[in-house]
Design a protein around this motif. Structure first.
Motif, PDB file in Angstrom:
ATOM      1  N   CYS A  55      -0.352  -5.270   7.523  1.00 39.15           N
ATOM      2  CA  CYS A  55      -0.852  -5.128   5.762  1.00 39.15           C
ATOM      3  C   CYS A  55      -1.126  -3.146   5.534  1.00 39.15           C
ATOM      4  CB  CYS A  55      -1.797  -6.268   5.257  1.00 39.15           C
ATOM      5  SG  CYS A  55      -0.779  -7.380   5.030  1.00 39.15           S
ATOM      6  N   ASN A  56      -1.879  -2.940   6.541  1.00 38.97           N
ATOM      7  CA  ASN A  56      -3.082  -0.939   7.322  1.00 38.97           C
ATOM      8  C   ASN A  56      -3.770  -1.822   6.914  1.00 38.97           C
ATOM      9  OD1 ASN A  56      -2.876   0.878   6.945  1.00 38.97           O
ATOM     10  ND2 ASN A  56      -3.125   0.824   4.791  1.00 38.97           N
ATOM     11  N   ARG A  76       3.712   4.758   3.872  1.00 37.06           N
ATOM     12  CA  ARG A  76       3.082   3.212   3.579  1.00 37.06           C
ATOM     13  C   ARG A  76       2.854   4.043   1.776  1.00 37.06           C
ATOM     14  NH1 ARG A  76       0.662  -0.824   4.949  1.00 37.06           N
ATOM     15  NH2 ARG A  76       1.281  -0.275   7.703  1.00 37.06           N
ATOM     16  N   SER A  80       4.007  -0.051   0.193  1.00 32.67           N
ATOM     17  CA  SER A  80       3.075  -0.272  -0.105  1.00 32.67           C
ATOM     18  C   SER A  80       3.248  -1.299  -1.016  1.00 32.67           C
ATOM     19  CB  SER A  80       1.322  -0.070  -0.371  1.00 32.67           C
ATOM     20  OG  SER A  80       1.984   1.068  -0.985  1.00 32.67           O
TER      21      SER A  80
ATOM     22  N   SER B 197      -3.402  -2.024  -0.679  1.00 35.20           N
ATOM     23  CA  SER B 197      -3.173  -1.261  -1.776  1.00 35.20           C
ATOM     24  C   SER B 197      -2.514   0.632  -1.271  1.00 35.20           C
ATOM     25  CB  SER B 197      -3.281  -1.660  -3.085  1.00 35.20           C
ATOM     26  OG  SER B 197      -4.557  -0.891  -3.358  1.00 35.20           O
ATOM     27  N   ASN B 198      -2.847   0.611  -0.508  1.00 35.56           N
ATOM     28  CA  ASN B 198      -3.059   2.337  -0.090  1.00 35.56           C
ATOM     29  C   ASN B 198      -3.859   3.527  -1.125  1.00 35.56           C
ATOM     30  OD1 ASN B 198      -1.615   3.711   1.934  1.00 35.56           O
ATOM     31  ND2 ASN B 198       0.148   4.878   0.410  1.00 35.56           N
TER      32      ASN B 198
END
Lengths: 254, 353
Positions: A55-56, A76, A80, B197-198
């Motif tokens: 999930c980063n 990303r 995302s 959500s970046n």
């Protein structure tokens, strides 16, 4: 990058170390499109770190994550929006109304205007909170907050939904509602990764299950396949017994 | 993309009763208390509007030809000049209750005063400076000040001084306004959702910075209007004053968000931020008036709150101030530096996850 179109997510040698200890150790998993993939493991097995890397939230020390056929970390920004994350903790604002919470998190994916309003209605209806849309989240019960937590992650229509222990601390009705909704999302086309300590839940909804311990996958397969690793007659054993047999009965302190 | 995030962060801050209390009620109440407490002391300024000055002119003084004009200008400005050919200036001040005494020398003039007549001597000096400046191309071109630190005290009353100064001071305490939002984000790990959500570091910074500035500015804006209506606080150039206050709220917000970014603890950030603001306020005239403070001038010149307070008070009393430019420059500098530091620290944190 990915030659197999059936694979939505693949990790290759995914590794994360804390204080020179590998919490996730060269993890290789493949999640197929359209499945509900269960990830089980005792405390400290590396489940949450794996989820966080996907999930980063945490950066891996080594290895790659391929998502929808592309390197997730390099793409990303583009990818995302195809991922929805439902954290174990209630990541919502109590001083915002239900619809405002959904608006806030759905808008992060570039959805705006009338489309955003439509998605808010849709997400709240999906989790059964349409009637309470104008109530502040802080006034909700535990089960309602869990449902709102889910609504905040689905408004952008992700292809992959990651549920991290979404049924912790709620009543059986709310739990049943959430599990039904996960199955419904899956039927509507979403792939699901699901972690829980409730074995019966995992057995009930997951098409494939991986058991993780010490940062590695120690067993993977359907519920039946996992049971067969321990005994031939699968009627005589529960998934929990399989889990305890494979991971041991020693208490795990994180 | 961040429009909705800004809007909802704004709602979270706006809905907190603590923010209404801190940014609307507190400045009004504290200003009202201090206005009452210091009104008698500040009245002594106003008394300085009309007073008598003793003077003596040396033979062949460069001022000889201009003394008549100075006496006339003094009369128009409420300063009566009385000539004394003999006597010690200090004794003449005491004997004749003079506001000050000025000796016009060959090319310089010397102003004498006492501890009790600093305001009068300051006003006299201001007037003489204005006279010299006005005639710089004429007879006065060689005239130099003997006094090392030219000093002008604007005739400000306690209503305007404390009514302005506490709006400024509360604007510098911006971080409290975000305490609820930041604590909730941290407690419920909402920032993780933002990461998924970046959302970029600059977007995340702006999504917090803009609503924080808006709520604090709105709060003290209401307090200013109410203070103006109830207590009669006079701001002078309203547009310029509002711009300076807004800029200071932005600079304070950037600085305090930077402290939070470093500590990641709301309690620690508030203690550190308030400590810094208290020291800046102490030097810059938020507690004792900057006119009477004994802090070294160089120290005050380093303090952005001093520049801001002085600019706003002088705008109120005189309609203009030499400190406007320096206040804008300092506050803009702080805003830029702390914003860039915020982004740098945020990026480093992301990389170190």
């Amino acid at each position: 990058m990915n030659e197999n179109n059936d694979i939505i997510l693949r990790t290759v040698d995914l590794t994360k170390k804390y204080d020179n200890r590998a919490v996730v150790d060269s993890l290789n998993i493949e999640i197929k499109k359209g499945e509900i993939f269960g990830l089980l493991g005792p405390n400290g097995a590396g489940k949450s770190t794996t989820m966080n890397m996907i999930c980063n939230i945490v950066k891996p020390d080594f290895g790659t994550i391929e998502f929808m056929g592309e390197d997730f970390r390099k793409n990303r920004k583009k990818l995302s929006r195809h991922l929805g994350y439902i954290p174990q903790h209630l990541a919502i604002h109590g001083s915002l109304k239900a619809w405002e919470n959904v608006e806030l998190f759905t808008s992060l994916y570039g959805i705006k205007g009338d489309e955003l309003a439509k998605r808010i209605d849709e997400s709240l209806a999906y989790v059964g909170l349409s009637e309470r849309r104008n109530d502040y989240a802080k006034k909700f019960s535990g089960g309602m907050k869990r449902r709102l937590n889910i609504a905040c992650a689905i408004g952008h229509h992700p292809d992959l939904l990651i549920f991290d222990e979404p049924t912790v601390g709620i009543d059986p009705q709310s739990r049943n509602f959430i599990l039904e909704k996960i199955k419904e999302s899956n039927k509507n086309g979403a792939t699901v990764i699901y972690t829980s300590h409730y074995m019966e839940e995992v057995e009930a909804i997951c098409t494939r299950i991986a058991i993780m311990d010490n940062g590695r996958i120690i067993a993977i397969g359907t519920s039946e396949e996992l049971k067969k690793l321990v005994v031939d007659d699968t009627e005589k054993i529960t998934l929990e017994e399989v889990f305890l047999t494979l991971t041991g009965k020693k208490l795990r302190d994180q | 993309m961040i429009r909705y995030l800004i809007k909802n962060n704004l709602k979270i801050m706006y809905r907190s009763p603590v923010n209404i209390l801190l940014y609307v009620l507190c400045p009004i109440v504290i200003s009202a208390v201090l206005i009452g407490a210091f009104s008698a002391m500040m009245e002594s300024y106003e008394g300085a509007k009309e007073f008598t000055v003793g003077y003596r002119t040396e033979q062949n003084s460069a001022f000889e030809q201009s003394v008549g004009a100075i006496v006339e200008a003094g009369k128009q400005n409420g300063i009566t000049f009385a000539e004394y050919q003999s006597g010690e200036p200090e004794e003449l001040i005491k004997e004749h209750k003079l506001g000050a005494f000025v000796e016009f020398g060959s090319e310089t003039y010397t102003i004498y005063d006492t501890q009790d007549t600093k305001t009068e001597s300051g006003t006299l000096q201001y007037m003489l400076t204005a006279m010299v400046n006005a005639s710089v191309s004429g007879d006065y071109s060689k005239v130099q000040f003997k006094t090392e630190t030219p000093f002008f005290v604007p005739a400000v009353n306690s209503t305007d001084y404390y009514g302005i100064i506490y709006i400024v001071y509360f604007g510098w305490c911006a971080l409290v306004c975000a305490a609820g939002l930041f604590s909730n984000e941290r407690k419920h790990r909402i920032d993780e959702r933002l990461l998924v959500s970046n959302l970029s570091v600059p977007q995340q910074y702006l999504a917090r910075f803009i609503p924080l500035v808006a709520v604090v500015s709105g709060g003290i804006g209401i307090a200013s209007v109410v203070g103006g209506l109830i207590m009669g606080v006079h701001w002078g150039n309203i547009a310029l004053s509002a711009a300076i206050v807004l800029l200071s709220v932005m600079a304070a917000t950037a600085m305090e968000m930077m402290i939070y970014e470093l500590t990641h603890s709301m309690l620690a950030s508030i203690i550190i931020s308030f400590g810094i603001v208290w020291v800046l306020g102490y030097i810059g005239g938020s507690f004792e008036t900057y006119m009477f403070s004994t802090h070294p001038e160089w120290l005050k010149q380093l303090d952005p709150i001093y520049h801001e307070n002085r600019a706003l008070v002088e705008l109120s009393t005189m309609g203009h101030s030499d400190y406007v430019a320096s206040a804008i420059l300092l506050l803009s500098g702080l805003l830029t530096v702390f914003s860039l530091l915020n982004l740098a620290v945020g990026s480093i944190r992301r990389k170190a996850q």
